[in-house]
Write a protein that holds these residues in place. Structure first.
Motif, PDB file in Angstrom:
ATOM      1  N   UNK A   1      17.399   7.435  -6.321  1.00 31.79           N
ATOM      2  CA  UNK A   1      16.731   7.941  -7.473  1.00 31.79           C
ATOM      3  C   UNK A   1      15.599   7.378  -8.333  1.00 31.79           C
ATOM      4  N   UNK A   2      15.308   6.175  -8.483  1.00 30.58           N
ATOM      5  CA  UNK A   2      14.311   5.493  -8.743  1.00 30.58           C
ATOM      6  C   UNK A   2      13.130   5.348  -7.913  1.00 30.58           C
TER       7      UNK A   2
ATOM      8  N   UNK B   1       9.647   7.440  -8.697  1.00 32.96           N
ATOM      9  CA  UNK B   1       8.485   6.387  -8.723  1.00 32.96           C
ATOM     10  C   UNK B   1       7.333   6.852  -7.803  1.00 32.96           C
ATOM     11  N   UNK B   2       7.900   7.215  -6.402  1.00 33.98           N
ATOM     12  CA  UNK B   2       6.816   7.871  -5.726  1.00 33.98           C
ATOM     13  C   UNK B   2       6.443   9.423  -6.261  1.00 33.98           C
ATOM     14  N   UNK B   3       7.016  10.174  -6.825  1.00 33.98           N
ATOM     15  CA  UNK B   3       6.778  11.344  -7.282  1.00 33.98           C
ATOM     16  C   UNK B   3       5.818  11.051  -8.431  1.00 33.98           C
ATOM     17  N   UNK B   4       5.875  10.289  -9.038  1.00 36.85           N
ATOM     18  CA  UNK B   4       4.902   9.813 -10.464  1.00 36.85           C
ATOM     19  C   UNK B   4       3.825   9.583  -9.564  1.00 36.85           C
TER      20      UNK B   4
ATOM     21  N   UNK C   1       0.651  -1.297  -0.113  1.00 40.20           N
ATOM     22  CA  UNK C   1      -0.181   0.183   0.081  1.00 40.20           C
ATOM     23  C   UNK C   1       0.795   1.376   0.037  1.00 40.20           C
ATOM     24  N   UNK C   2       1.015   1.974  -1.105  1.00 43.03           N
ATOM     25  CA  UNK C   2       1.901   3.109  -1.350  1.00 43.03           C
ATOM     26  C   UNK C   2       1.512   4.157  -0.263  1.00 43.03           C
ATOM     27  N   UNK C   3       0.474   4.212   0.361  1.00 48.71           N
ATOM     28  CA  UNK C   3       0.045   5.324   1.238  1.00 48.71           C
ATOM     29  C   UNK C   3       0.702   5.084   2.384  1.00 48.71           C
ATOM     30  N   UNK C   4       1.379   3.907   2.873  1.00 45.20           N
ATOM     31  CA  UNK C   4       2.454   3.698   3.986  1.00 45.20           C
ATOM     32  C   UNK C   4       3.590   4.453   3.900  1.00 45.20           C
ATOM     33  N   UNK C   5       4.015   4.869   2.596  1.00 43.38           N
ATOM     34  CA  UNK C   5       5.167   5.776   2.442  1.00 43.38           C
ATOM     35  C   UNK C   5       5.098   7.064   3.126  1.00 43.38           C
TER      36      UNK C   5
ATOM     37  N   UNK D   1       7.220  14.723   2.001  1.00 45.19           N
ATOM     38  CA  UNK D   1       6.322  14.039   2.856  1.00 45.19           C
ATOM     39  C   UNK D   1       6.756  12.986   3.512  1.00 45.19           C
ATOM     40  N   UNK D   2       7.855  12.254   3.011  1.00 45.81           N
ATOM     41  CA  UNK D   2       8.459  11.100   3.559  1.00 45.81           C
ATOM     42  C   UNK D   2       8.962  11.264   4.963  1.00 45.81           C
TER      43      UNK D   2
END
Length: 165
Positions: free
Chosen positions: A58-59, A63-66, A38-42, A73-74
């Motif tokens: 970098x990747x 990826x998260x920016x996309x 679940x990406x929200x966990x980032x 916010x991390x």
């Protein structure tokens, strides 16, 4: 490693390294096993990152920016240049990380960490041979570079097949 942004360097990609999310073994993450991460966990979990400038970082950031997750916010609790230190920190529960699937395999197999795929897609980073453009390569080095390039071509075909199935 990562491609050099220097015009004086030649970058020869030879391997596509799959990136995964590695978490501590806890009830929270055990309950998620078998599902995509679940990406929200980032935005919620402490995050252990590779050092600034690393290909994995970098990747991950791209990826998260996309996906609409801003780096600001991390909750980055540590930046490390050692995969082993990162794995040990995750195992001890300091946070989660994005890491090479190959690097995480031993911890996953031994039950020291859990590994999750990214939702909906596979995240990769290219590994490169980086050398000066003006370097005159010995025949043995040219053969090694050719072997790496050939291997990468086969890897790329395998990745394309994986994406379409």
């Amino acid at each position: 490693g990562t491609a050099a942004d220097d015009p004086g360097c030649r970058n020869i990609p030879f391997y596509k390294d799959r990136l995964v999310v590695m978490t501590p073994v806890s009830e929270k993450y055990k309950a998620m096993k078998g599902r995509e991460f679940d990406l929200a966990l980032f935005n919620e979990e402490p995050l252990i990152m590779r050092e600034i400038g690393s290909g994995t970082r970098k990747e991950t950031e791209q990826y998260l920016a996309d996906k609409g997750i801003r780096t600001e916010s991390l909750k980055i609790v540590a930046s490390m240049n050692s995969q082993e230190a990162i794995k040990k920190s995750v195992r001890k529960g300091m946070g989660i990380t994005v890491i090479s699937n190959l690097a995480a395999a031993d911890y996953e197999a031994s039950g020291q960490a859990l590994v999750f795929q990214f939702p909906g897609e596979i995240l990769y980073r290219d590994l490169n041979i980086v050398c000066p453009r003006k370097l005159r390569m010995r025949p043995s080095v040219r053969r090694l570079v050719h072997l790496a390039e050939s291997y990468f071509a086969e890897e790329r075909e395998s990745v394309q097949e994986e994406k379409t199935t």
